[in-house]
Design a protein around this motif. Structure first.
Motif, PDB file in Angstrom:
ATOM      1  N   ASN A 161      18.360   3.778   3.558  1.00  0.00           N
ATOM      2  CA  ASN A 161      18.129   4.425   2.263  1.00  0.00           C
ATOM      3  C   ASN A 161      18.978   5.680   2.098  1.00  0.00           C
ATOM      4  OD1 ASN A 161      16.287   2.509   1.481  1.00  0.00           O
ATOM      5  ND2 ASN A 161      14.497   3.691   2.102  1.00  0.00           N
ATOM      6  N   SER A 162      19.151   6.432   3.173  1.00  0.00           N
ATOM      7  CA  SER A 162      19.976   7.639   3.090  1.00  0.00           C
ATOM      8  C   SER A 162      21.424   7.282   2.765  1.00  0.00           C
ATOM      9  CB  SER A 162      19.906   8.426   4.404  1.00  0.00           C
ATOM     10  OG  SER A 162      20.446   7.667   5.479  1.00  0.00           O
ATOM     11  N   LEU A 167      22.417   4.594   1.168  1.00  0.00           N
ATOM     12  CA  LEU A 167      22.451   4.137  -0.225  1.00  0.00           C
ATOM     13  C   LEU A 167      22.425   5.304  -1.199  1.00  0.00           C
ATOM     14  CD1 LEU A 167      20.051   1.036  -0.201  1.00  0.00           C
ATOM     15  CD2 LEU A 167      22.526   1.038  -0.565  1.00  0.00           C
ATOM     16  N   ALA A 168      21.598   6.304  -0.908  1.00  0.00           N
ATOM     17  CA  ALA A 168      21.497   7.462  -1.789  1.00  0.00           C
ATOM     18  C   ALA A 168      22.833   8.209  -1.848  1.00  0.00           C
ATOM     19  CB  ALA A 168      20.391   8.389  -1.296  1.00  0.00           C
ATOM     20  N   LEU A 185      14.336  12.891   2.444  1.00  0.00           N
ATOM     21  CA  LEU A 185      14.221  11.754   3.357  1.00  0.00           C
ATOM     22  C   LEU A 185      13.191  12.025   4.454  1.00  0.00           C
ATOM     23  CD1 LEU A 185      18.002  10.835   3.655  1.00  0.00           C
ATOM     24  CD2 LEU A 185      16.219   9.356   2.718  1.00  0.00           C
ATOM     25  N   LEU A 231      16.199   1.076  -5.361  1.00  0.00           N
ATOM     26  CA  LEU A 231      16.950   0.525  -4.227  1.00  0.00           C
ATOM     27  C   LEU A 231      16.143   0.644  -2.936  1.00  0.00           C
ATOM     28  CD1 LEU A 231      20.523   1.946  -5.000  1.00  0.00           C
ATOM     29  CD2 LEU A 231      19.752  -0.419  -5.254  1.00  0.00           C
ATOM     30  N   TRP A 232      15.422   1.725  -2.795  1.00  0.00           N
ATOM     31  CA  TRP A 232      14.604   1.917  -1.588  1.00  0.00           C
ATOM     32  C   TRP A 232      13.504   0.862  -1.486  1.00  0.00           C
ATOM     33  CZ3 TRP A 232      13.617   7.959  -0.994  1.00  0.00           C
ATOM     34  CH2 TRP A 232      14.849   8.568  -0.737  1.00  0.00           C
ATOM     35  N   PHE A 253       7.481   8.374  -2.752  1.00  0.00           N
ATOM     36  CA  PHE A 253       8.849   8.744  -3.117  1.00  0.00           C
ATOM     37  C   PHE A 253       8.847   9.919  -4.097  1.00  0.00           C
ATOM     38  CE2 PHE A 253      10.262   4.041  -2.528  1.00  0.00           C
ATOM     39  CZ  PHE A 253      10.232   4.211  -1.155  1.00  0.00           C
ATOM     40  N   ILE A 299      17.659   5.366  -7.232  1.00  0.00           N
ATOM     41  CA  ILE A 299      17.583   5.381  -5.770  1.00  0.00           C
ATOM     42  C   ILE A 299      16.249   4.805  -5.288  1.00  0.00           C
ATOM     43  CG2 ILE A 299      17.374   6.910  -3.768  1.00  0.00           C
ATOM     44  CD1 ILE A 299      19.495   8.701  -5.144  1.00  0.00           C
ATOM     45  N   ALA A 305      14.670   1.738   7.927  1.00  0.00           N
ATOM     46  CA  ALA A 305      14.811   1.590   6.478  1.00  0.00           C
ATOM     47  C   ALA A 305      15.253   2.901   5.835  1.00  0.00           C
ATOM     48  CB  ALA A 305      13.487   1.124   5.873  1.00  0.00           C
ATOM     49  N   GLN A 306      14.725   4.030   6.314  1.00  0.00           N
ATOM     50  CA  GLN A 306      15.106   5.318   5.752  1.00  0.00           C
ATOM     51  C   GLN A 306      16.564   5.670   6.070  1.00  0.00           C
ATOM     52  OE1 GLN A 306      13.254   5.915   3.252  1.00  0.00           O
ATOM     53  NE2 GLN A 306      12.774   8.039   3.708  1.00  0.00           N
ATOM     54  N   VAL A 350      15.073  -2.251  -0.252  1.00  0.00           N
ATOM     55  CA  VAL A 350      15.346  -2.149   1.194  1.00  0.00           C
ATOM     56  C   VAL A 350      14.069  -2.391   1.990  1.00  0.00           C
ATOM     57  CG1 VAL A 350      15.985  -0.570   3.061  1.00  0.00           C
ATOM     58  CG2 VAL A 350      17.353  -0.649   0.975  1.00  0.00           C
TER      59      VAL A 350
END
Length: 221
Positions: free
Chosen positions: A87-88, A90-91, A113, A54-55, A20, A51, A83-84, A58
Motif C-alpha cells: 500500500n505504501s 501504491l500511495a 501507514l 486501492l488499499w 483508513f 488510495i 499489505a501495508q 490489495v
C-alpha cells in the motif's frame, strides 16, 4: 455458513475503511500538532479516497477478507504488514503519477501507514473476539475418518465459524454436514428424511472443509 462468511467480510471491509479514515485524520493531528483545518482536510480527501480504494483491493488480494485468516495472530500480523508495504508503494506511485493533487505528503504518508496499521490490527483483534463470543449453530457431521476429525477439531477451536459440532443427531441440531464419499451416509439416509422438510440445512463436507482450511481435502479427491 457461506452467507455468514460473506457478512463478516463486509464488516471487515467497512471497519478497514473506517480505520483508513481515522488513521489519516490522526496522522494529520500528529504531523501538525493540532486539529487540522478544513482546507487541509480537503486537500487530502480526493487523493486518499483513491488510495483507500486501492488499499481495499490489495487487502482483498492478500486474503485479508477471508475469515480464516483473522484467527492466527502471527499470520494476521504478517499479512497486514505485507499489505501495508504494498500500500505504501501504491500511495507513493499515485502521488508521483498525479501531480495535480497539489500535495506530496511524504511525512504524512509515513505516519498514516503506521497509525493505520495499529488501528487495523486492533480492529481485527476486536472483531475476532466479538465474533467468537456470538452463539453458534449446532451441527452434526455424517462421516468418519481423518478429514472429519480435522474438521471437528477446527470448528471446536474456532468459534467464529459459527458452528458447534454435536456428537449425535438430536433435537437442536440445525446443520448437518454430509461426507458424500462415506458409505455411512447411504446407511442412515432414511433417518435424515424427516429433516429435509424442517429448517435443518445440509452442507457438503468438502465445501465446509475448503471454507475452513482454504484448501480441498486430498483424501476426498
Amino acid at each position: 455458513m457461506a452467507s455468514k462468511a460473506g457478512k463478516y467480510s463486509s464488516y471487515l471491509v467497512l471497519g478497514d475503511i473506517f480505520c483508513f479514515i481515522i488513521g489519516l485524520y490522526l496522522s494529520l493531528v500528529i504531523r501538525y500538532g493540532a486539529v487540522p483545518e478544513w482546507e487541509l482536510l480537503e486537500l487530502h480527501i480526493l487523493p486518499f479516497s483513491l488510495i483507500f480504494a486501492l488499499w481495499v483491493l490489495v487487502f482483498y488480494i492478500a486474503g485479508l477478507y477471508e475469515i480464516r485468516n483473522q484467527v492466527f495472530r502471527e499470520k494476521l500480523t504478517r499479512l497486514l504488514v505485507s499489505a501495508q508495504l504494498v500500500n505504501s508503494a501504491l500511495a507513493i506511485l499515485v502521488f508521483y503519477l498525479v501531480p495535480d493533487f497539489l500535495i506530496t505528503p511524504k511525512t504524512n504518508l509515513f505516519i498514516d501507514l503506521l497509525t493505520t496499521l495499529v488501528l487495523l490490527f486492533s480492529w481485527r483483534t476486536f472483531f475476532v473476539r466479538r465474533v467468537s463470543s456470538l452463539s453458534r449453530e449446532r451441527a452434526y457431521i455424517v462421516g468418519e475418518g481423518k478429514v472429519v476429525d480435522e474438521l471437528r477439531e477446527a470448528l471446536a477451536g474456532n468459534p467464529h465459524f459459527g458452528l458447534q459440532v454435536s456428537d449425535k443427531l438430536e433435537e437442536g441440531v440445525s446443520v448437518v454436514i454430509l461426507d458424500l464419499t462415506d458409505p455411512q451416509v447411504s446407511t442412515i439416509t432414511s433417518s435424515l428424511y424427516p429433516l429435509f422438510f424442517s429448517q435443518v440445512r445440509f452442507l457438503d463436507l468438502q465445501n465446509v472443509y475448503e471454507e475452513v482450511f482454504g484448501r480441498v481435502p486430498l483424501a476426498l479427491l
